[in-house]
Design a protein around this motif. Structure first.
Motif, short mmCIF file in Angstrom:
data_model
loop_
_atom_site.label_atom_id
_atom_site.label_comp_id
_atom_site.label_asym_id
_atom_site.label_seq_id
_atom_site.Cartn_x
_atom_site.Cartn_y
_atom_site.Cartn_z
N SER A 122 0.80 -1.25 0.00
CA SER A 122 0.00 0.00 0.00
C SER A 122 0.83 1.29 0.00
CB SER A 122 -0.94 0.03 1.20
OG SER A 122 -1.72 -1.12 1.24
N THR A 130 1.75 1.98 -3.47
CA THR A 130 0.60 2.45 -4.25
C THR A 130 0.40 3.94 -3.99
OG1 THR A 130 -0.43 0.28 -4.02
CG2 THR A 130 -1.87 2.07 -4.70
N GLY A 184 -11.95 8.05 1.38
CA GLY A 184 -11.36 6.80 1.88
C GLY A 184 -9.97 7.01 2.42
N GLY A 213 -7.99 4.68 4.09
CA GLY A 213 -7.50 3.36 4.49
C GLY A 213 -6.00 3.26 4.29
N HIS A 214 -5.52 2.07 3.95
CA HIS A 214 -4.08 1.84 3.80
C HIS A 214 -3.46 2.81 2.80
CE1 HIS A 214 -5.24 -2.02 5.61
NE2 HIS A 214 -4.01 -1.99 6.09
N VAL A 215 -4.12 3.00 1.66
CA VAL A 215 -3.56 3.88 0.63
C VAL A 215 -3.95 5.34 0.90
CG1 VAL A 215 -3.46 4.40 -1.83
CG2 VAL A 215 -3.65 2.02 -1.09
N ASP A 217 -14.45 9.37 5.28
CA ASP A 217 -14.32 7.92 5.43
C ASP A 217 -15.55 7.44 6.21
OD1 ASP A 217 -11.68 5.79 5.31
OD2 ASP A 217 -13.45 5.19 6.42
N LEU A 218 -15.96 6.21 5.93
CA LEU A 218 -17.10 5.66 6.67
C LEU A 218 -16.71 5.45 8.13
CD1 LEU A 218 -18.29 3.06 4.01
CD2 LEU A 218 -19.07 5.42 4.34
N SER A 242 -19.43 11.67 4.08
CA SER A 242 -19.18 10.78 2.93
C SER A 242 -20.09 11.09 1.75
CB SER A 242 -19.36 9.32 3.35
OG SER A 242 -18.22 8.92 4.06
N CYS A 281 -10.33 6.88 -3.05
CA CYS A 281 -9.43 5.86 -2.49
C CYS A 281 -10.23 4.88 -1.63
CB CYS A 281 -8.34 6.51 -1.65
SG CYS A 281 -7.25 7.58 -2.60
N GLY A 282 -11.51 4.73 -1.92
CA GLY A 282 -12.35 3.79 -1.17
C GLY A 282 -12.70 2.61 -2.06
N ALA A 314 -6.73 6.23 -6.01
CA ALA A 314 -6.22 4.86 -5.97
C ALA A 314 -7.25 3.78 -6.25
CB ALA A 314 -5.62 4.59 -4.58
N ALA A 315 -8.52 4.07 -6.04
CA ALA A 315 -9.52 2.99 -6.08
C ALA A 315 -9.51 2.27 -7.43
CB ALA A 315 -10.91 3.55 -5.80
N ASN A 316 -9.68 0.97 -7.39
CA ASN A 316 -9.79 0.17 -8.61
C ASN A 316 -11.19 0.35 -9.21
OD1 ASN A 316 -7.36 -1.29 -9.10
ND2 ASN A 316 -7.76 -2.49 -7.26
P1 NAD Z 1 -8.69 -0.10 2.71
O1 NAD Z 1 -9.77 -1.10 2.89
O2 NAD Z 1 -7.52 -0.11 3.61
O3 NAD Z 1 -9.33 1.39 2.79
C1 NAD Z 1 -10.50 1.78 2.15
C2 NAD Z 1 -11.10 2.88 3.02
O4 NAD Z 1 -12.16 3.49 2.28
C3 NAD Z 1 -11.70 2.35 4.32
O5 NAD Z 1 -11.18 3.11 5.40
C4 NAD Z 1 -13.21 2.55 4.13
O6 NAD Z 1 -13.87 2.85 5.34
C5 NAD Z 1 -13.23 3.72 3.16
N1 NAD Z 1 -14.45 3.83 2.37
C6 NAD Z 1 -15.10 2.86 1.68
N2 NAD Z 1 -16.19 3.37 1.05
C7 NAD Z 1 -16.21 4.69 1.34
C8 NAD Z 1 -17.10 5.77 1.00
N3 NAD Z 1 -18.16 5.58 0.22
N4 NAD Z 1 -16.82 7.01 1.48
C9 NAD Z 1 -15.75 7.21 2.27
N5 NAD Z 1 -14.88 6.22 2.63
C10 NAD Z 1 -15.11 5.00 2.18
O7 NAD Z 1 -8.26 -0.23 1.18
P2 NAD Z 1 -6.88 0.27 0.52
O8 NAD Z 1 -5.91 -0.84 0.52
O9 NAD Z 1 -6.52 1.60 1.07
O10 NAD Z 1 -7.35 0.43 -1.00
C11 NAD Z 1 -8.17 1.52 -1.38
C12 NAD Z 1 -8.58 1.37 -2.84
O11 NAD Z 1 -7.41 1.34 -3.66
C13 NAD Z 1 -9.36 0.07 -3.16
O12 NAD Z 1 -10.28 0.33 -4.20
C14 NAD Z 1 -8.26 -0.85 -3.68
O13 NAD Z 1 -8.79 -1.83 -4.54
C15 NAD Z 1 -7.40 0.13 -4.43
N6 NAD Z 1 -6.00 -0.31 -4.57
C16 NAD Z 1 -5.27 -0.61 -3.47
C17 NAD Z 1 -3.95 -1.02 -3.62
C18 NAD Z 1 -3.09 -1.31 -2.41
O14 NAD Z 1 -1.88 -1.44 -2.57
N7 NAD Z 1 -3.65 -1.42 -1.22
C19 NAD Z 1 -3.40 -1.13 -4.88
C20 NAD Z 1 -4.17 -0.80 -6.01
C21 NAD Z 1 -5.48 -0.39 -5.83
#
Ligand code: NAD
Length: 340
Positions: free
Chosen positions: A141, A144, A174, A176-178, A197-198, A217, A231-232, A253-255
């Motif tokens: 992450s 990313t 969002g 999260g990790h990214v 973020d939720l 949100s 990024c969610g 970042a979101a896919n």
């Molecule tokens: P994660 O689960 O750690 O974080 C996602 C965050 O988004 C969570 O804190 C969640 O509460 C929040 N969220 C979800 N829906 C929301 C909304 N409607 N409004 C506000 N916040 C919302 O995921 P991550 O690893 O940070 O990845 C984020 C996105 O990036 C995903 O779509 C993932 O597929 C994509 N991605 C991640 C990586 C990676 O290395 N982790 C690589 C490529 C793509």
């Protein structure tokens, strides 16, 4: 089954089951022209087996495009393990999956994905070397996030005429990790952050540590900002939400941010520059692919720098052809995957 393969242009589809552990696994190999197929392993419940196969096929295709434009000698693949109703031993299930991967002799390399962890990858690694994102390899992450940050700079330059992020208003959906790691880098570069973020705890952390402005949100997409960074979850840009946007560019970042291909054209018509998600978020894939090959962190960092160069190339073509960057990225990837 063959209809699914034809639609996604899959090279091969492998199935395995193991009654002892309850394993029912699908490995979809999309395209190995550039190298062995690499892609995550999902561990999820599905309404039926067809849906699981369709998911694996669609995602494998996406991985080929991502790896091709990331300049990796890697093809695209994806695995799905159908989560059983009753599981007695998770470790044994993933070990059985490791034995399945080994039978493919390196044509498919697996990685962590929705529903799987680095501990699951460690179980797989007991039976095959064709596995990444194990505990010792670490979380992709932050890489990313680094790629997305560089991509936001390239996007700001293309759309706003400067890659100086000082004072730029960036909306992050969002944390999260990214998303949180991205927020830290943007804050350090002087950007003003609007975050949602939720999980209220994540928002509170960004407010306290990064001086971010919290946004509900439901309101974030319609909040005026320079760059919106989803990024969610995927599918956030759809027929309903695309009209609400009040930003100059979308780069996150979101896919699978676009619910359908025509949303890219709507963004283009509205003058909103769109950073194709699989180009800007390829830092994690670059990290796992190169770590797996034993490359140094220096080499990985140098390769990550190619993300913004690729985006800049995509934007230049898009501007010249008056097409959406999403359409241009697909065409560039297809030229690499299906030459001639
Ligand atoms: P994660 O689960 O750690 O974080 C996602 C965050 O988004 C969570 O804190 C969640 O509460 C929040 N969220 C979800 N829906 C929301 C909304 N409607 N409004 C506000 N916040 C919302 O995921 P991550 O690893 O940070 O990845 C984020 C996105 O990036 C995903 O779509 C993932 O597929 C994509 N991605 C991640 C990586 C990676 O290395 N982790 C690589 C490529 C793509």
């Amino acid at each position: 089954m063959f209809a699914i393969m034809e639609t996604a242009r899959l090279e091969a589809l492998h199935l395995a089951q193991d009654p002892t552990t309850g394993l029912k696994a699908i490995i979809a190999i999309h395209n190995t022209r550039l190298g062995p197929a690499l892609g995550g392993c999902r561990y999820l419940a599905y309404p039926d087996e067809q849906s699981a196969i369709r998911d694996a096929a669609r995602l494998a295709q996406g991985m080929s495009y991502k790896a091709a434009l990331a300049g990796l000698e890697q093809g695209g693949g994806k695995a799905v393990i159908i989560r059983p109703a009753h599981l007695s031993n998770r470790g044994a299930l993933f070990e059985a999956f490791g034995r399945f991967i080994e039978t493919l002799n390196g044509r498919y390399i697996t990685a962590m994905d929705s529903g799987t962890s680095s501990a699951d990858m460690d179980c797989i690694a007991q039976h095959t070397n064709h596995v990444t994102s194990t505990t010792s390899e670490g979380d992709p992450s932050p890489h990313t996030a680094m790629g997305v940050f560089a991509g936001i700079r390239a996007t700001a330059l293309a759309r706003l005429g400067s890659d100086d992020l000082e004072g730029l208003r960036v909306g992050i959906q969002g944390l999260g990790h990214v998303g949180f790691a991205l927020a830290e880098q943007l804050h350090a570069a002087g950007a003003e952050l609007l975050v949602s973020d939720l999980d209220a705890g994540r928002v509170q952390l960004a407010v306290e540590q990064l001086g971010a402005h919290p946004v509900a949100s439901a309101a974030l997409l319609g909040t005026p900002c320079d760059i919106l960074a989803p990024c969610g979850l995927g599918g956030v840009l759809n027929a309903e939400t695309v009209g609400q946007l009040r930003c100059s560019a979308v780069a996150g970042a979101a896919n699978n941010q676009l619910a359908s291909g025509d949303i890219a054209d709507t963004l283009q018509a509205r003058g909103i520059l769109y950073a194709p998600d699989y180009v800007i978020n390829s830092g994690g894939l670059i990290y796992v692919a190169l770590r797996h090959r034993g490359e140094s962190l220096t080499a990985i960092t140098a390769h990550l720098a190619k993300i913004s160069l690729r985006l800049t190339e995509v934007y230049a073509h898009a501007q010249a052809d008056k097409r959406s960057p999403a359409r241009v990225a697909d065409a560039l990837a297809e030229r690499l995957l299906y030459p001639g």
